[in-house]
Design an enzyme around this catalytic site. Structure first.
Site: not given
Length: 666
Positions: A329, A365
């Protein structure tokens, strides 16, 4: 005799060795809790290089414990979770007693509600694992064979009618035969799960009567989230069993991990773990926390001891649970140092040479909210990256936006502009149409606007531009023509996903026509809005057909990039044609009326793995009205027609409006 390494609690013949990093602390106490909640505070006697350590006979398998720390910026009234805790005894939920109020003139914050022991989970001492080893039966698929299915550990099974009610929403539910059969029947080779690291139901969701459904507020990086287990102390064994069962079915397990921030928030957030040991866990400037993540804090991954914690956590998940890969993330934050994002940062170098982590999948990401935070294509080999440009360009093209076919052609061939450098392959691009963050596929073709009112933020949260189109209605409708148009567009986008070079990722439920009622930010919707609805199978058979086509057609999943280059046999690796069969020129790409694109694909002119692919595949992409397409000479066979309405005759194909057609050279 105690040791400063390894960090955390390590069982010995006489008890346990305990070591925690708390540089600058004046005192550290180990807190051991009895079954009736009584607390025994024992000073940790030694410190070496900022690591406090001691040997304790009071700890054994099953012991509940925590820490308290005194010193500048640290308040011993805060019970702290061990940063290396392998399990915690309950889900973490924000409570007003966790709130802090900063003292005047930078003085140490104090717990406004007094002692926090009543509301902070205890860490649990675990022994060696039992049962089958999920690291021993890894499927180890080739990169070109990876088909990812992104799912939530609870939401995937919470409404499944064939999963026993007591297993729905649990680790055990993930391993239920009904789920495994669905995944294997589709043909997916990996499941990517939203965060499983223990996380916090944070203040703003608790105060609105909601919960943190997605799990992006970690508080213990080694511990599996207990809310997905039948009992908190079984999270460890049940997760191991689930991974082993998925491996047995040939399905890899990838986990979404959050190392860019923690659930402790900003300066007014709760002290649950890292901050209570030392503020050095977080980046700061001028005494204020740096917030490159939008959550109040950013982890200082460039600090050697913080980097050590992250790497130790990753190795723990890879070895104890057999996790095959990690999706990071806001990965730009982990790769940023004092001079900004650096693809050669300590984190990337350490992970690349690590004997465990160099063998697992690493997926970024590739963005965060910090300076220079958007880094699509900027990560080093062998990292893969979520490609949001694929998502947006595919949605724009099928929505009918003008001048979008050039971008669509780039996405079809693995987004070479972003990824064809540094010995990277086309598989570096993780292609997706939808993901947990944003509209589901059904909502992309059913809503013009987001509808996040249930989140309690006045519909201000979530992306404002979803590149979506309700095709004449906003949300549910009984109009058969609109429903048919929505289905056709959804199938065209699914086909585009699976015929494109790169690594395809399907959002759980998109094959079923699952909707979130227009909510594009269901982070707090631990209810049917956020759960997968299994009551229909709108595109299930079609997705199976697409994945099977990809599996048996190496040209569609080759890792080498195609650049319209001449092969040794005299053919060109990719040829772009108009509907009339002529070669596309620059003027065509700039023509807003240009609506039908044909790509004739062959094996790459230069294949880095030395695999010479024979034959040819023609892909017709027709976002416009029905079109007569002239095919190259030879015999062609139809493999897939997303609209199911085209006609092959002689050297031509009547491609239906809003359709993708794949033909193989016979």
């Amino acid at each position: 005799m105690s040791r400063p390494s390894p960090l955390g609690v390590t069982l010995t013949e006489s008890g346990a060795n305990v070591a925690v990093w708390a540089p600058g602390a004046l005192a550290v106490w180990l807190c051991v809790f009895s079954s009736d909640g009584g607390e025994q505070r024992i000073p940790v006697p030694f410190h070496d290089g900022g690591v406090w350590h001691g040997a304790f006979s009071e700890l054994m398998i099953g012991s509940r414990y925590g820490f308290r720390v005194a010193g500048p910026g640290r308040d011993p009234r805060n019970l702290l979770i061990d940063p290396y805790a392998r399990a915690i005894d309950r889900r973490a939920v924000w409570d007003p007693r966790m709130a802090e109020a900063g003292g005047a003139d930078g003085a140490a914050p104090v717990a406004a509600g007094g002692d926090t022991a009543a509301v902070v989970p205890r860490s649990i001492v675990l022994g060696d694992p039992s049962g089958p080893d999920p690291s021993a039966n890894r499927p180890r698929h080739a990169r070109e064979d990876l088909v990812i299915y992104e799912a939530h550990a609870k939401g995937l099974t919470a409404l499944h009618p064939d999963v026993p009610e007591e297993l729905r929403g649990t680790y055990a539910g993930l391993a239920h035969p009904a789920i495994i059969e669905h995944l294997t029947d589709l043909g997916v080779t990996a499941i990517e799960l939203l965060p499983l690291q223990a996380f916090l139901d944070d203040q703003h969701v608790v105060e609105r009567g909601l919960t943190n459904y997605w799990g992006y507020q970690p508080i213990a990086w080694h511990a599996p989230e207990p809310r997905y287990a039948s009992r908190p102390d079984r999270a460890d064994s049940e997760l191991r069993a689930a991974v082993h069962a998925l491996h047995e079915a040939g399905i890899e397990v990838i986990v979404d991990v959050v190392y860019n921030h923690t659930g402790e928030g900003g300066s007014d957030g709760p002290t649950l773990s890292l901050r209570g040991f030392t503020p050095d866990y977080y980046r700061s400037a001028g005494g204020a926390l740096i917030d490159d993540t939008g959550t109040g804090n950013t982890v200082a991954a460039e600090n050697p001891m913080v980097l050590r914690l992250i790497l130790d956590s990753l190795r723990h998940w890879a070895t104890r649970y057999g996790i095959d890969g990690f999706r990071f993330d806001l990965a730009s934050a982990v790769g940023r140092g004092a001079d900004g994002f650096d693809a050669a940062s300590a984190f990337f170098q350490a992970a690349g040479q690590d004997p465990v982590l160099s063998e697992v999948r690493l997926i970024a990401e590739p963005w965060d909210l910090g300076p220079g935070g958007y880094q699509l294509g900027g990560f080093p080999h062998p990292w893969a990256e979520w490609n949001d440009m694929f998502r947006d360009d595919v949605r724009r093209a099928w929505r009918g936006d003008p001048l979008t076919l050039a971008a669509l052609s780039s996405r079809l061939l693995g987004s070479a502009h972003q990824f064809d450098h540094g010995d990277r392959s086309a598989t570096s691009s993780v292609n997706f149409i939808s993901a947990h963050d944003g509209f589901t596929l059904a909502d992309v073709v059913s809503y013009d606007e987001k509808h996040n009112e249930a989140n309690g933020e006045g519909n201000r949260d979530g992306h404002g531009e979803n590149v979506s189109d309700g095709l004449g209605a906003e949300g549910p409708t009984s109009d058969s023509m609109i429903l048919a148009a929505r289905s056709r567009r959804a199938r065209a986008m699914l086909a585009t996903l699976f015929v494109s070079q790169g690594t395809p990722m399907l959002l759980a439920g998109d094959e079923l026509g699952n909707s979130q009622s227009g909510n594009n930010n269901a982070y707090a919707q631990d209810n049917p809005v956020g759960w997968v609805d299994w009551s229909s199978s709108a595109h299930g058979d079609f997705v199976r057909q697409l994945i099977e086509l990809r599996r048996r057609t190496p040209i569609l999943r080759q890792g080498a990039f195609l650049h319209s280059e001449l092969r040794a046999d005299g053919d060109v690796d990719v040829t772009w044609l108009r509907a009339d069969g002529s070669v596309i020129d620059e003027a065509d790409w700039q023509d807003p009326q240009f609506r039908t694109l044909v790509a004739v694909l062959r094996g790459a002119a230069v294949d880095p793995v030395g695999e010479s692919l024979t034959g040819a595949v023609a892909v017709i992409l027709n976002p416009g009205p029905e079109a007569e397409v002239r095919l190259p000479s030879g015999e062609w066979e139809v493999e897939v027609d997303s609209a199911g309405a085209g006609v092959l005759s002689g050297e031509g194909y009547a491609a239906a409006a809003q359709s993708v057609v794949v033909l193989a050279h016979a």
